[in-house]
Every structure is written in C-alpha cells, then in structure tokens.
Design a protein around this motif. Structure first.
Motif, PDB file in Angstrom:
ATOM      1  N   ALA A 171      -5.214  -3.418  -2.653  1.00 38.00           N
ATOM      2  CA  ALA A 171      -4.799  -2.740  -1.423  1.00 38.00           C
ATOM      3  C   ALA A 171      -3.283  -2.662  -1.398  1.00 38.00           C
ATOM      4  O   ALA A 171      -2.603  -3.598  -1.833  1.00 38.00           O
ATOM      5  CB  ALA A 171      -5.316  -3.487  -0.193  1.00 38.00           C
ATOM      6  N   ALA A 172      -2.774  -1.569  -0.895  1.00 36.89           N
ATOM      7  CA  ALA A 172      -1.322  -1.422  -0.780  1.00 36.89           C
ATOM      8  C   ALA A 172      -0.847  -2.101   0.491  1.00 36.89           C
ATOM      9  O   ALA A 172      -1.495  -2.019   1.541  1.00 36.89           O
ATOM     10  CB  ALA A 172      -0.953   0.054  -0.754  1.00 36.89           C
ATOM     11  N   ALA A 173       0.294  -2.781   0.411  1.00 39.14           N
ATOM     12  CA  ALA A 173       0.921  -3.398   1.577  1.00 39.14           C
ATOM     13  C   ALA A 173       2.286  -2.750   1.764  1.00 39.14           C
ATOM     14  O   ALA A 173       3.164  -2.874   0.897  1.00 39.14           O
ATOM     15  CB  ALA A 173       1.060  -4.899   1.388  1.00 39.14           C
ATOM     16  N   VAL A 174       2.471  -2.050   2.883  1.00 42.61           N
ATOM     17  CA  VAL A 174       3.686  -1.261   3.092  1.00 42.61           C
ATOM     18  C   VAL A 174       4.106  -1.376   4.553  1.00 42.61           C
ATOM     19  O   VAL A 174       3.373  -1.906   5.403  1.00 42.61           O
ATOM     20  CB  VAL A 174       3.458   0.223   2.750  1.00 42.61           C
ATOM     21  CG1 VAL A 174       3.074   0.397   1.290  1.00 42.61           C
ATOM     22  CG2 VAL A 174       2.381   0.842   3.649  1.00 42.61           C
ATOM     23  N   SER A 175       5.293  -0.866   4.850  1.00 40.45           N
ATOM     24  CA  SER A 175       5.701  -0.729   6.245  1.00 40.45           C
ATOM     25  C   SER A 175       4.981   0.463   6.859  1.00 40.45           C
ATOM     26  O   SER A 175       4.493   1.348   6.143  1.00 40.45           O
ATOM     27  CB  SER A 175       7.213  -0.526   6.340  1.00 40.45           C
ATOM     28  OG  SER A 175       7.566   0.744   5.819  1.00 40.45           O
ATOM     29  N   LEU A 176       4.920   0.498   8.172  1.00 44.08           N
ATOM     30  CA  LEU A 176       4.261   1.622   8.842  1.00 44.08           C
ATOM     31  C   LEU A 176       4.977   2.939   8.524  1.00 44.08           C
ATOM     32  O   LEU A 176       4.337   3.982   8.354  1.00 44.08           O
ATOM     33  CB  LEU A 176       4.215   1.380  10.352  1.00 44.08           C
ATOM     34  CG  LEU A 176       3.563   2.477  11.192  1.00 44.08           C
ATOM     35  CD1 LEU A 176       2.161   2.797  10.703  1.00 44.08           C
ATOM     36  CD2 LEU A 176       3.538   2.062  12.672  1.00 44.08           C
ATOM     37  N   SER A 177       6.291   2.901   8.405  1.00 37.59           N
ATOM     38  CA  SER A 177       7.045   4.116   8.079  1.00 37.59           C
ATOM     39  C   SER A 177       6.612   4.678   6.734  1.00 37.59           C
ATOM     40  O   SER A 177       6.455   5.892   6.575  1.00 37.59           O
ATOM     41  CB  SER A 177       8.547   3.825   8.076  1.00 37.59           C
ATOM     42  OG  SER A 177       8.986   3.453   9.364  1.00 37.59           O
ATOM     43  N   ASP A 178       6.404   3.799   5.752  1.00 34.37           N
ATOM     44  CA  ASP A 178       5.960   4.269   4.436  1.00 34.37           C
ATOM     45  C   ASP A 178       4.547   4.834   4.500  1.00 34.37           C
ATOM     46  O   ASP A 178       4.230   5.821   3.835  1.00 34.37           O
ATOM     47  CB  ASP A 178       6.012   3.126   3.425  1.00 34.37           C
ATOM     48  CG  ASP A 178       7.432   2.751   3.039  1.00 34.37           C
ATOM     49  OD1 ASP A 178       8.310   3.625   3.126  1.00 34.37           O
ATOM     50  OD2 ASP A 178       7.665   1.588   2.682  1.00 34.37           O
ATOM     51  N   ALA A 179       3.679   4.194   5.297  1.00 34.37           N
ATOM     52  CA  ALA A 179       2.312   4.702   5.432  1.00 34.37           C
ATOM     53  C   ALA A 179       2.303   6.087   6.059  1.00 34.37           C
ATOM     54  O   ALA A 179       1.520   6.965   5.666  1.00 34.37           O
ATOM     55  CB  ALA A 179       1.474   3.728   6.271  1.00 34.37           C
ATOM     56  N   LEU A 180       3.183   6.301   7.033  1.00 31.88           N
ATOM     57  CA  LEU A 180       3.244   7.604   7.696  1.00 31.88           C
ATOM     58  C   LEU A 180       3.803   8.679   6.776  1.00 31.88           C
ATOM     59  O   LEU A 180       3.488   9.864   6.914  1.00 31.88           O
ATOM     60  CB  LEU A 180       4.099   7.506   8.957  1.00 31.88           C
ATOM     61  CG  LEU A 180       3.518   6.644  10.089  1.00 31.88           C
ATOM     62  CD1 LEU A 180       4.549   6.458  11.195  1.00 31.88           C
ATOM     63  CD2 LEU A 180       2.252   7.269  10.654  1.00 31.88           C
ATOM     64  N   ALA A 181       4.638   8.272   5.811  1.00 33.75           N
ATOM     65  CA  ALA A 181       5.254   9.245   4.916  1.00 33.75           C
ATOM     66  C   ALA A 181       4.366   9.621   3.739  1.00 33.75           C
ATOM     67  O   ALA A 181       4.658  10.579   3.015  1.00 33.75           O
ATOM     68  CB  ALA A 181       6.577   8.694   4.384  1.00 33.75           C
ATOM     69  N   ALA A 182       3.253   8.889   3.536  1.00 34.56           N
ATOM     70  CA  ALA A 182       2.382   9.149   2.389  1.00 34.56           C
ATOM     71  C   ALA A 182       1.617  10.457   2.590  1.00 34.56           C
ATOM     72  O   ALA A 182       1.377  10.892   3.725  1.00 34.56           O
ATOM     73  CB  ALA A 182       1.400   7.998   2.219  1.00 34.56           C
ATOM     74  N   PRO A 183       1.210  11.120   1.495  1.00 33.04           N
ATOM     75  CA  PRO A 183       0.413  12.352   1.621  1.00 33.04           C
ATOM     76  C   PRO A 183      -0.864  12.098   2.416  1.00 33.04           C
ATOM     77  O   PRO A 183      -1.481  11.039   2.296  1.00 33.04           O
ATOM     78  CB  PRO A 183       0.088  12.708   0.166  1.00 33.04           C
ATOM     79  CG  PRO A 183       1.145  12.045  -0.646  1.00 33.04           C
ATOM     80  CD  PRO A 183       1.486  10.780   0.094  1.00 33.04           C
ATOM     81  N   ALA A 184      -1.242  13.064   3.223  1.00 33.59           N
ATOM     82  CA  ALA A 184      -2.422  12.900   4.069  1.00 33.59           C
ATOM     83  C   ALA A 184      -3.696  12.838   3.248  1.00 33.59           C
ATOM     84  O   ALA A 184      -4.662  12.168   3.626  1.00 33.59           O
ATOM     85  CB  ALA A 184      -2.514  14.056   5.071  1.00 33.59           C
ATOM     86  N   HIS A 185      -3.736  13.524   2.109  1.00 33.22           N
ATOM     87  CA  HIS A 185      -4.938  13.548   1.272  1.00 33.22           C
ATOM     88  C   HIS A 185      -4.555  13.154  -0.146  1.00 33.22           C
ATOM     89  O   HIS A 185      -4.266  14.012  -0.978  1.00 33.22           O
ATOM     90  CB  HIS A 185      -5.585  14.938   1.284  1.00 33.22           C
ATOM     91  CG  HIS A 185      -5.964  15.386   2.649  1.00 33.22           C
ATOM     92  ND1 HIS A 185      -7.033  14.859   3.334  1.00 33.22           N
ATOM     93  CD2 HIS A 185      -5.390  16.301   3.469  1.00 33.22           C
ATOM     94  CE1 HIS A 185      -7.117  15.440   4.519  1.00 33.22           C
ATOM     95  NE2 HIS A 185      -6.137  16.309   4.625  1.00 33.22           N
ATOM     96  N   PRO A 186      -4.524  11.854  -0.440  1.00 29.83           N
ATOM     97  CA  PRO A 186      -4.090  11.414  -1.761  1.00 29.83           C
ATOM     98  C   PRO A 186      -5.048  11.874  -2.848  1.00 29.83           C
ATOM     99  O   PRO A 186      -6.252  11.932  -2.654  1.00 29.83           O
ATOM    100  CB  PRO A 186      -4.089   9.883  -1.637  1.00 29.83           C
ATOM    101  CG  PRO A 186      -5.109   9.606  -0.577  1.00 29.83           C
ATOM    102  CD  PRO A 186      -4.986  10.738   0.388  1.00 29.83           C
ATOM    103  N   GLY A 187      -4.486  12.188  -3.991  1.00 35.84           N
ATOM    104  CA  GLY A 187      -5.317  12.583  -5.119  1.00 35.84           C
ATOM    105  C   GLY A 187      -5.689  11.384  -5.951  1.00 35.84           C
ATOM    106  O   GLY A 187      -5.229  10.277  -5.744  1.00 35.84           O
TER     107      GLY A 187
END
Length: 356
Positions: A251-267
C-alpha cells in the motif's frame, strides 16, 4: 483440526482466526495499551526524575530503523506546534549533540553497534541520554551510568513496538515541557488503546469490530493511505509497513496533497484504460489491476476539512479514531487519536494476513 480462514466471510469465525494466529500477532496488537502503561509505570518510579527542571537547547529523538524511526518522526511532527523546545527526529545521532541537548534513543536492537558508538560520543560530550531499548547489548551499555533507561517490559512480536517507542519519546517531552505535550498523559493514551483493542478482538463480529470492517474495506483493493497532516502521514507509513509485514499487501503511504494530485484512473502494466468503457465483467472477466481506494487518516479536528478536500475522489474514506455516532475520546489529543487509528489499521492488517 481447525478450519482454515480463506476469505472475508471467515472474519466472524473467531476460533479459526485464533488458531491461524500461530505467531500471536493479535495478542501483540492488543498489547499496545500495556506497552504504554509499562512506560508510564517506569516514569512514575522515577526513571526520568533527573530531567526535572532541565531546559535543553533541543530534544533529539534518534530512531535507528523500523517502528523506532517512525515513532520519532511522529512525536516530532505532533509536537512541532506545541513544544517550546525544538524536537528533531533523526535516524543517527548528529555530531553536534552535546551538553545543551537531550538525546532520546529508540531501538529494538540493543546490539546496534553503530548507534551505540554514536550514543557513547554524545554522552562523552555531556548530553543527557535516555535509552528506550532492550537492556542487553552494547547499545544498552552505551553512555555509562549517567544514562537514563526506559527498557521494554512487555514482550511483543517483532515490529509491534511502535506504541512503546512513541510513549518513551512522549514521556521525555512531558517531563521537560509539561503534560500539555502530545500524549503527555500516558495513562489516557493507554486507556484509549485498551478500549480500541477491546473493540478489535477476534470474538467481536464484523459489525461490531472496526478493525474487521476496515479489513473488509481494504480487501480486494489497491490502497493508498493518506495523512491529512504530517503526523497522520507518519501513521499512514506505519500502517503501510504493517500491511506489508503482516499480510504481504503493498500500500502506498502519502500525504493527502499527494493523493489528490495522483491520476484519477491509474493504469497498470498491459491495461488500456479505454477498455474500461466497453468492459463487460460477465464476458471479459475482471480488468487487469485492482481498483484503488484512498483511506485518509485524520483527527476529529481535521475530519471536516479532509472530507471537503476529497470530494472529487472516486473511492475515498476519511478515517478517524471515533466512527460516526460514537462518543469522542475523553481527554485525548491528536496524537492519541492517531495512535488509536494506527492500532486499528495494524489489527486490520493482521486479520488480512490471517485470511491468506
């Protein structure tokens, strides 16, 4: 002969879960409150009396690796806004540590000779040293007779000493600055962790067990654990380690800002996202890859803000120590709330591991 647990429907089979737990991980997770209470008892017996009235230039929390490193990061992040003394979390002991500083060493391996050498150097330079490590080995002997010691008193499986390390660092800060520091009241923290362990025990069914419900929500998903603030991000990292260690889940552990910046539909490798528009699971089978679920770790104070920030995410849940409709934690601060949430996630990781 016990029946093996094989899927989330077996989470209500307490006997099968306990039989599968040959390493005692459920008991280890449930010992979080006992770890904190044992540290509180050592402090009450005078283990840190020599620090009374001391006004150091800084408090350096050196956690060599694993849960000790994360505990130092958490206490430093949680105390940043409230401590009048700078608190620095490090993985090694800086060479400048000297007579104006208090050094707190957190470790599970008392045989760490490199850390022992660094501690000895700091002690020779006149630093006040608090050792939160097992009593046998070169690290325990480092620093000589002036070193203050808070060794573990409650045995737990490897990797489950995170609450104890946090309690040691928090106790030092409370002694130096006052009980208003994060988790300064270790008895309150221990009570909160004991209450969570009681809710998460194997005998409670999924409906009444927040750790089991969390395990169900994580099962079959790629999870991103996001902290609503800096302390929450550290606890997210702790939870990600627990998932990998106890369940083999990445599982990825990130800040909320990084989670919000990730692509909405990861490939995923070999998967064309456009295929999802025409995909029929009955005819084509499951898509390559697993859906992503974002779990946000937040305090009660951060909950509303985190909810507002995550409205655009497709599959997200904001987690807090107290669930909707439950009473709050009396006398608990943000660090206590996050440690309770960390215990719930770690217990959920153990349940997922027992289902393999």
């Amino acid at each position: 002969m016990s029946v093996p647990v094989t899927g989330v429907e077996d989470l209500d089979d307490a006997r099968a879960l306990l039989d599968a737990d040959t390493s005692g991980l459920l008991r280890g997770a449930a010992s979080a409150g006992a770890l904190v209470r044992a540290t509180a008892a050592a402090v009450a017996e005078g283990a840190l009396d020599a620090l009374d009235g001391h006004a150091p230039r800084s408090v350096v929390v050196a956690g060599g690796s694993g849960s000790a490193r994360l505990a130092g990061d958490l206490v430093a992040a949680a105390s940043a806004a409230s401590s009048g003394i700078p608190v620095l979390a490090t993985h090694t002991v800086p060479r400048w540590v000297g007579p104006l500083d208090v050094l707190v060493v957190l470790a599970d391996d008392a045989g760490d000779s490199v850390l022992a050498e660094e501690v000895g150097r700091a002690a020779r330079r006149g630093a006040e040293v608090v050792l939160g490590c097992p009593e046998d080995g070169p690290l325990a002997a480092a620093g000589g007779s002036r070193t203050l010691r808070l060794p573990p008193r409650v045995p737990v499986p490897a990797g489950m000493s995170f609450p104890r390390h946090v309690a040691v660092a928090a106790a030092v800060l409370a002694t130096l600055v006052g009980p208003g520091q994060p988790a300064g009241n270790l008895e309150v923290l221990a009570d909160a962790l004991d209450a969570e362990a009681g809710r998460d025990r194997a005998a409670n069914d999924v409906f009444g067990n927040p750790a089991k419900r969390l395990a169900v929500r994580m099962s079959g998903h790629g999870c991103v654990l996001a902290g609503a603030g800096a302390p929450g991000t550290v606890v997210a990292e702790h939870a990600a380690v627990a998932l990998l260690r106890h369940a083999g889940i990445v599982a990825a552990a990130v800040s909320l800002s990084d989670a919000l910046a990730a692509p909405a539909h990861p490939g995923s490798v070999g998967h064309d996202q456009r295929a999802g528009l025409f995909h029929d699971p009955q005819l084509d089978g499951p898509l390559v890859g697993t859906p992503r679920r974002v779990l946000v770790l937040a305090t009660a104070e951060d909950h509303a803000r985190a909810q507002a920030r995550t409205q655009a995410l497709d599959d997200v849940e904001v987690l807090t120590a107290t669930e909707v409709g439950e009473p709050g934690l009396p006398g608990a601060g943000a660090l206590t709330e996050l440690l309770v949430l960390g215990l719930r996630l770690e217990t959920a990781a153990v349940y997922l591991g027992l289902l393999r």
